[in-house]
Design an enzyme around this catalytic site. Structure first.
Site, PDB file in Angstrom:
ATOM      1  N   LYS A 158       0.676  -1.367   0.075  1.00 37.29           N
ATOM      2  CA  LYS A 158       0.115  -0.029   0.013  1.00 37.29           C
ATOM      3  C   LYS A 158       0.661   1.368   0.122  1.00 37.29           C
ATOM      4  O   LYS A 158       0.433   2.260  -0.391  1.00 37.29           O
ATOM      5  CB  LYS A 158      -1.047   0.037   1.275  1.00 37.29           C
ATOM      6  CG  LYS A 158      -0.391  -0.137   2.504  1.00 37.29           C
ATOM      7  CD  LYS A 158      -1.579  -0.259   3.600  1.00 37.29           C
ATOM      8  CE  LYS A 158      -1.138  -0.488   4.981  1.00 37.29           C
ATOM      9  NZ  LYS A 158      -0.421  -1.819   5.273  1.00 37.29           N
ATOM     10  N   ASN A 182      -1.027   7.281   6.464  1.00 38.63           N
ATOM     11  CA  ASN A 182      -0.167   5.976   7.194  1.00 38.63           C
ATOM     12  C   ASN A 182       0.988   6.234   6.505  1.00 38.63           C
ATOM     13  O   ASN A 182       2.140   5.689   7.028  1.00 38.63           O
ATOM     14  CB  ASN A 182      -0.839   4.593   7.005  1.00 38.63           C
ATOM     15  CG  ASN A 182      -0.117   3.610   7.990  1.00 38.63           C
ATOM     16  OD1 ASN A 182      -0.323   3.838   8.887  1.00 38.63           O
ATOM     17  ND2 ASN A 182       0.117   2.701   7.338  1.00 38.63           N
ATOM     18  N   HIS A 241      -1.998  -8.458  11.761  1.00 35.80           N
ATOM     19  CA  HIS A 241      -2.608  -7.595  12.727  1.00 35.80           C
ATOM     20  C   HIS A 241      -3.801  -8.331  13.554  1.00 35.80           C
ATOM     21  O   HIS A 241      -4.726  -7.563  13.957  1.00 35.80           O
ATOM     22  CB  HIS A 241      -2.957  -6.336  12.079  1.00 35.80           C
ATOM     23  CG  HIS A 241      -2.109  -5.243  11.651  1.00 35.80           C
ATOM     24  ND1 HIS A 241      -0.911  -5.219  12.345  1.00 35.80           N
ATOM     25  CD2 HIS A 241      -1.955  -4.801  10.520  1.00 35.80           C
ATOM     26  CE1 HIS A 241      -0.109  -4.328  11.462  1.00 35.80           C
ATOM     27  NE2 HIS A 241      -0.526  -3.999  10.489  1.00 35.80           N
TER      28      HIS A 241
END
Length: 461
Positions: A125, A148, A194
């Site tokens: 990403k 981010n 995660h």
């Protein structure tokens, strides 16, 4: 900065005073919001105080006075258990949001038609986000890049009709952004990650899906099972976004795909963008990143010729298969971001005659999954805590040398690579490990490699 004016005159609680937390506080204050700030970390509290902010112990606060809680994305929302501030907010019946949600609300109030590209995925990403921004800049757009990827979203200039925001979103940030509805949403891929923060893989995937579910144009990968299912579900749903299926391969399911290192759009109608010669986009994984960037840029009206030129000029991201120098025929590549075997696999697939520097603080599974790629490695140079374990895995398959430090490994790898008969021997730092045994983070490790390479090149000169 984007001042948060939609909450002007109201009082909010802010927990988490790291980089994005302090950015949020600045934006709230600039928008006329009264913010009560706290962090469990004394260091973070001291940093906020040094920045001129007054603290308010939220454990002692009257929560009925707050409009909402702004939570740092690094703080648990649901798993392994909700943070105590989340529980207090729930008891008071107030929303819990993050900085992306505040940005989304400001866009809705200021410039709801302003182009907004939001990007997520388990892998790739950051590169895709940077590549989309680069392509749009080459197309003459006013682009604000952040989220981010590094610059907190509220540090970016405000949404405006002539400005395109390109924002990377982690799963944590999406979970705190219930109003997220970008012009173009990208879901690149989904793999287990995660899970300690989301409970299980299904919950993690559902959070990722939210980013594209409310997009005007949803670009969804079809190269993994979970993303493929999301793509099919969105296409079958009436009244949802316009869905574009994207593949880094020549998939029959894809509207935008990669064939022989060329990115091809639907029905080949608009031409193609060649990745040959795009040195920062080597490897199959970067074919996927480029396909998404192509689809996003096309969705926003960029010409194919411009996209193709931008691919060639894209410099790449620091510490991600980054070319940091050349000495004679030897190419030096900094892939310090590869902190596990899955990430290192991408670099090993992209090069040949590899003089591989690896090691550090080991992760579960080690490098055994990379065994099929060992024939591409001319020699390995081991550093850090993982050296003994990695030596056992490599024994009998790849020649190796225990070097201890990164500086010693770089020198040894450069020495051996210079003796190679290959056209372009590669000294590759792709550690497949965390950095914390010898460095503060992967960035510091990558910078140390860059400095070592510079010393080698300067010494030869």
């Amino acid at each position: 900065m984007t001042p948060v004016e939609t909450l002007r005159g109201q009082k909010v609680a802010v927990f988490g005073l790291g980089g994005s937390g302090l950015s949020t506080v600045r934006a709230l204050v600039a928008g006329g919001v009264e913010a009560a700030l706290w962090d469990d970390s004394e260091t973070a509290r001291e940093r906020a105080t040094a920045a001129g902010f007054r603290l308010s112990d939220l454990a002692e606060a009257d929560w009925s006075s707050f409009r909402l809680l702004v939570l740092s994305p690094g703080v648990p929302l649901t798993h392994p258990k909700p943070h105590w501030t989340v529980e207090r907010a729930g008891a008071a019946g107030m929303p819990v949001v993050g900085d992306i949600e505040l940005f989304v609300r400001e866009r809705a109030a200021r410039a709801p038609r302003a182009p907004f590209v939001a990007i997520t995925g388990t892998n790739g990403k950051s590169t895709t986000t940077a590549l989309v921004a680069h392509v749009l800049k080459e197309a003459g757009r006013d682009v604000a890049l952040g989220g981010n990827i590094g610059v907190p979203v509220l540090d970016l200039p405000p949404p405006a009709e002539g400005r395109t925001h390109v924002v990377e979103c982690s799963s944590y940030q999406i979970d705190l952004a219930p109003s997220l509805a970008p012009s173009v949403g990208l879901l690149i891929n989904i793999a287990p990650d995660h899970l300690d923060r989301h409970g299980d893989l299904e919950s993690y995937a559902a959070i990722k899906e939210r980013l594209v579910a409310r997009s005007e144009v949803a670009l969804v990968g079809v190269d993994d099972t979970l993303s493929r299912a999301i793509c099919a579900r969105l296409k079958a749903r009436g009244g949802g976004p316009r869905v574009v299926a994207v593949s880094g391969q020549d998939s029959p399911l894809a509207d935008v795909r990669v064939r022989d290192r060329r990115v091809i759009g639907p029905d080949d109608e608009a031409g193609e963008a060649d990745l040959a010669g795009a040195r920062a986009l080597r490897g199959a994984h970067n074919g996927q990143n480029a396909a998404f960037a192509y689809a996003a840029a096309r969705a926003l009206g960029a010409p194919v010729a411009t996209i193709a030129r931008a691919f060639q000029s894209f410099p790449g991201l620091a510490h991600r298969m980054e070319e940091v120098g050349r000495r004679g025929r030897v190419l030096f590549v900094n892939d310090s971001k590869a902190t596990n075997a899955d990430a290192a696999e991408k670099a090993l697939e992209a090069f040949g005659d590899i003089h591989w520097i690896l090691g550090g603080k080991p992760k579960a599974g080690g490098i055994e999954p990379l065994r099929p790629l060992f024939p591409r490695v001319a020699k390995a140079y081991l550093i850090g805590e993982a050296a003994d374990a990695f030596a056992r895995t490599l024994a009998g398959a790849v020649p190796f040398e225990r070097c201890g430090t990164l500086a010693a490994a770089t020198e040894a790898a450069a020495r051996d690579a210079s003796r190679s008969g290959a056209d372009e021997p590669v000294v590759l730092l792709s550690p497949a490990c965390a950095s914390f045994d010898q460095f503060a983070n992967f960035e510091a490790r990558g910078e140390a490699f860059r400095a070592a390479v510079a010393r080698l090149i300067q010494g030869e000169a």
